[in-house]
Every structure is written in structure tokens, then in C-alpha cells.
Scaffold this motif. Structure first.
Motif, mmCIF file in Angstrom:
data_model
loop_
_atom_site.group_PDB
_atom_site.id
_atom_site.type_symbol
_atom_site.label_atom_id
_atom_site.label_comp_id
_atom_site.label_asym_id
_atom_site.label_seq_id
_atom_site.Cartn_x
_atom_site.Cartn_y
_atom_site.Cartn_z
ATOM 1 N N LEU A 69 -24.534 26.737 3.451
ATOM 2 C CA LEU A 69 -25.975 26.972 3.457
ATOM 3 C C LEU A 69 -26.439 27.068 4.907
ATOM 4 C CD1 LEU A 69 -26.911 24.212 0.829
ATOM 5 C CD2 LEU A 69 -26.202 26.579 0.391
ATOM 6 N N LEU A 70 -26.927 28.219 5.296
ATOM 7 C CA LEU A 70 -27.317 28.470 6.686
ATOM 8 C C LEU A 70 -28.828 28.585 6.769
ATOM 9 C CD1 LEU A 70 -24.610 31.159 7.589
ATOM 10 C CD2 LEU A 70 -24.544 28.696 8.051
ATOM 11 N N ASP A 71 -29.465 27.600 7.382
ATOM 12 C CA ASP A 71 -30.922 27.562 7.469
ATOM 13 C C ASP A 71 -31.372 28.199 8.781
ATOM 14 O OD1 ASP A 71 -33.586 27.042 7.178
ATOM 15 O OD2 ASP A 71 -33.375 24.901 6.784
ATOM 16 N N GLU A 72 -31.765 29.454 8.716
ATOM 17 C CA GLU A 72 -32.245 30.233 9.852
ATOM 18 C C GLU A 72 -31.276 30.195 11.042
ATOM 19 O OE1 GLU A 72 -36.370 30.016 10.829
ATOM 20 O OE2 GLU A 72 -36.940 29.312 8.836
ATOM 21 N N PRO A 73 -30.039 30.627 10.839
ATOM 22 C CA PRO A 73 -29.049 30.566 11.925
ATOM 23 C C PRO A 73 -29.339 31.516 13.079
ATOM 24 C CG PRO A 73 -28.191 31.831 10.092
ATOM 25 C CD PRO A 73 -29.488 31.229 9.621
ATOM 26 N N MET A 74 -30.237 32.496 12.859
ATOM 27 C CA MET A 74 -30.522 33.475 13.914
ATOM 28 C C MET A 74 -31.901 33.317 14.530
ATOM 29 S SD MET A 74 -28.623 36.721 12.165
ATOM 30 C CE MET A 74 -28.312 35.968 10.578
ATOM 31 N N SER B 293 -29.033 35.648 0.084
ATOM 32 C CA SER B 293 -30.111 35.242 0.989
ATOM 33 C C SER B 293 -31.261 34.655 0.198
ATOM 34 C CB SER B 293 -30.612 36.432 1.817
ATOM 35 O OG SER B 293 -29.668 36.806 2.786
ATOM 36 N N LEU B 294 -31.901 33.654 0.795
ATOM 37 C CA LEU B 294 -33.106 33.042 0.251
ATOM 38 C C LEU B 294 -34.221 33.305 1.243
ATOM 39 C CD1 LEU B 294 -34.443 31.142 -1.882
ATOM 40 C CD2 LEU B 294 -33.751 29.230 -0.413
ATOM 41 N N ARG C 123 -13.433 35.121 4.444
ATOM 42 C CA ARG C 123 -12.411 34.073 4.336
ATOM 43 C C ARG C 123 -12.554 33.259 3.051
ATOM 44 N NH1 ARG C 123 -10.361 32.177 9.622
ATOM 45 N NH2 ARG C 123 -10.616 30.019 8.950
ATOM 46 N N GLY C 124 -13.454 33.676 2.167
ATOM 47 C CA GLY C 124 -13.590 33.029 0.871
ATOM 48 C C GLY C 124 -14.726 32.048 0.750
ATOM 49 N N VAL C 125 -15.589 31.954 1.767
ATOM 50 C CA VAL C 125 -16.709 31.025 1.727
ATOM 51 C C VAL C 125 -17.921 31.735 1.112
ATOM 52 C CG1 VAL C 125 -18.263 29.562 3.081
ATOM 53 C CG2 VAL C 125 -15.869 29.854 3.793
ATOM 54 N N THR C 126 -18.508 31.149 0.081
ATOM 55 C CA THR C 126 -19.766 31.648 -0.461
ATOM 56 C C THR C 126 -20.890 31.206 0.461
ATOM 57 O OG1 THR C 126 -18.918 31.501 -2.729
ATOM 58 C CG2 THR C 126 -21.303 31.638 -2.459
ATOM 59 N N VAL C 127 -21.797 32.129 0.791
ATOM 60 C CA VAL C 127 -22.832 31.855 1.780
ATOM 61 C C VAL C 127 -24.214 32.042 1.162
ATOM 62 C CG1 VAL C 127 -23.813 32.531 4.010
ATOM 63 C CG2 VAL C 127 -21.328 32.613 3.668
ATOM 64 N N LEU C 128 -25.097 31.078 1.405
ATOM 65 C CA LEU C 128 -26.524 31.218 1.096
ATOM 66 C C LEU C 128 -27.269 31.143 2.419
ATOM 67 C CD1 LEU C 128 -28.873 31.495 -0.863
ATOM 68 C CD2 LEU C 128 -28.881 29.004 -1.112
ATOM 69 N N LEU C 129 -27.909 32.252 2.779
ATOM 70 C CA LEU C 129 -28.551 32.413 4.081
ATOM 71 C C LEU C 129 -30.065 32.360 3.936
ATOM 72 C CD1 LEU C 129 -28.440 33.412 7.130
ATOM 73 C CD2 LEU C 129 -28.456 35.730 6.180
ATOM 74 N N ILE C 130 -30.712 31.496 4.716
ATOM 75 C CA ILE C 130 -32.171 31.515 4.846
ATOM 76 C C ILE C 130 -32.493 32.211 6.154
ATOM 77 C CG2 ILE C 130 -34.269 30.149 5.075
ATOM 78 C CD1 ILE C 130 -32.952 27.961 3.512
ATOM 79 N N GLU C 131 -33.262 33.286 6.074
ATOM 80 C CA GLU C 131 -33.505 34.074 7.274
ATOM 81 C C GLU C 131 -34.826 34.822 7.153
ATOM 82 O OE1 GLU C 131 -33.544 35.506 10.757
ATOM 83 O OE2 GLU C 131 -31.857 34.216 10.213
#
Length: 262
Positions: A178-183, A37-38, A204-212
Motif C-alpha cells: 500500500l503506497l500512500d502518495e509515494p510521488m 489505484s485509490l 516481481r509478483g507484488v500486488t500494489v494499491l497506490l494512493i496518488e
């Protein structure tokens, strides 16, 4: 884990606009297979950093390595083809197209047929589209929205639109998402569903960087957390360590002796 190259490595990244320093020597890694997370207060530079990672902004200096490649300064389309895919703060679906066709749009990057072949409905082009629609059906099942496949995306409630947007990103087969404020703007139930789906993508093997901004979400799902404040990286590490960091507490609460950020 330490012997595996990180999915993302940011080194001394600097960005400025008209003399205003937006990012100042930012450096951190995202381990391969992690859900990172960022975070940071409004205006900390989070979205600017993601724009640099995806080629929308060209940094003044520094280096971006992802999936074993130097991506510094590459165009957005080349970054996407390298396996780095993002979502945005605001929903950007094709409102008049069905849910299935919105996901199919995400498969365009992987399709070989062009506009002319598609317009002529050549046999091999038709076979390719059928194969891609099977991929879309698998994603609809994963996201638990198969019953909505024919519904125009613009008619869906906001929380389901965000789920479709996640599906379109997954349709591009990212290695780094890269998920920019998905929630943002979701209620508690919708957030729980989105957390489950994001964890599913990681599994499923995806590296995730979440902005939240929701700290309960960040501290509950993250393997590592990076914290920005006024363009500086002020903390990086496991959630428990970061939540007790005095610089992080001060950045969020404006005081030096407060409870951990949760």
C-alpha cells in the motif's frame, strides 16, 4: 484472472469519528497481481481507508479480507506479518542511519534472532545478519542506489529518500503493498523513476494499491481504479471507464459536464 481470489476485498467498510462519517459502506476488490489505484479529492477518506486496512484504525463495521485471511480489526504488527505493508505520505526514514541499514530495518520482521542474541553476536545470529545483508544488496541494485549504501539517509535529496522508503517496504517481502502518495513533492523525472520502480515491484509478483493525486500517473499505470468522495465509493473499474464517469468528473471539477479526468 477471475478464478483467482482477490489480494484484497473490502466489504461495507464504515468508519466514523465523533459522529462524523469518514467511510460509508465502502466495498471494492484489488485483483491479485494488479497495480490498483485509490483516488479522490482531499478529505475523501483515502488515508483513513489505508489506516483501516493496516490496523491503525478499527472500522465501525464491515470486513477486510486480504491474502485469504480476515484482517478486520487486527493489530498493525499482525497485519504486517500477514504480508500487507505500507508506506506513508511523509518520509519516515532513520535519518542518521545509512541507506543500507534503513533497508535492513525492514528485514527485522523476517529475522529470527532477538536483541540478546544480537548483542552477544552468537554465530547463528551473525550468519543470519550476513544473509539479510545480501537481501539488502539485491534491493539496492533493484532500486539503483547501490552507490549510496553507506550514505546517511537524512542527507539524501527528497526523491531518493522516497526511493529508500520504497526499498524498506519491499525489504519486508510484502504480498500486498500500500503506497500512500509515494510521488508527492517529486519533480517529473523523479516521478518517472518511481513509476518504473513500482511497476518493477508489481512485475516481481507484488500486488500494489497506490494512493496518488497525479491523474496522469494514475491513468497511465493502473489496472483498476477506485474513487472515493466524502467517504463514499463513487466509481470502480478500468482507468478509461473511471476517467469518463460523470460522478468522478463532478467530484474533481465540481461540474457535471466537463472533460474526462486525466
Amino acid at each position: 484472472m477471475s478464478e483467482v481470489a482477490p489480494a484484497l476485498r473490502v466489504q461495507d467498510l464504515c468508519l466514523s469519528f465523533a459522529g462524523v462519517k469518514t467511510l460509508q459502506s465502502v466495498s471494492f476488490d484489488v485483483p491479485t497481481g494488479a497495480l490498483a489505484s485509490l483516488i479522490g479529492p482531499n478529505g475523501a477518506g483515502k488515508t483513513s481507508l489505508v489506516n483501516c486496512l493496516t490496523g491503525y484504525y478499527r472500522p465501525d463495521s464491515g470486513r477486510i479480507e486480504a491474502l485469504g485471511r480476515n484482517l478486520t480489526g487486527l493489530r498493525p504488527d499482525r497485519v504486517a506479518r500477514a504480508g500487507i505493508v505500507r508506506t506513508y505520505q511523509n518520509v519516515g526514514l532513520f535519518g542518521g542511519l545509512s541507506v543500507a541499514d534503513n533497508l535492513l530495518a525492514g528485514r527485522h520482521l523476517r529475522m529470527r534472532s532477538g536483541l540478546l542474541a544480537g548483542g552477544l553476536s552468537l554465530p547463528w545470529c551473525t550468519r543470519e545478519e550476513l544473509a539479510e545483508r545480501e537481501v539488502v544488496e539485491d534491493l539496492l541494485a533493484l532500486l539503483e542506489i547501490g552507490h549510496l549504501r553507506t550514505v546517511p539517509a537524512g542527507r539524501l535529496p527528497y526523491g531518493l529518500q522516497k526511493r529508500v522508503e520504497l526499498g524498506r517496504a519491499l525489504a519486508m517481502e510484502p504480498a500486498l503493498l500500500l503506497l500512500d502518495e509515494p510521488m508527492a513533492g517529486m519533480n517529473l523525472g523523479e516521478k518517472r523513476d518511481m513509476v518504473r520502480l513500482i511497476r518493477g515491484a508489481r512485475d516481481r509478483g507484488v500486488t500494489v494499491l497506490l494512493i496518488e493525486h497525479d491523474m496522469s500517473v494514475v491513468m497511465g499505470v493502473s489496472d483498476v481504479v477506485a474513487v472515493l468522495d466524502f467517504g463514499h465509493l463513487i466509481a470502480y473499474g478500468p482507468p478509461d471507464q473511471v476517467s469518463h464517469d460523470p460522478a468522478v468528473v463532478a467530484a474533481y471539477l465540481g461540474v457535471d459536464d466537463a472533460e474526462p479526468v486525466r
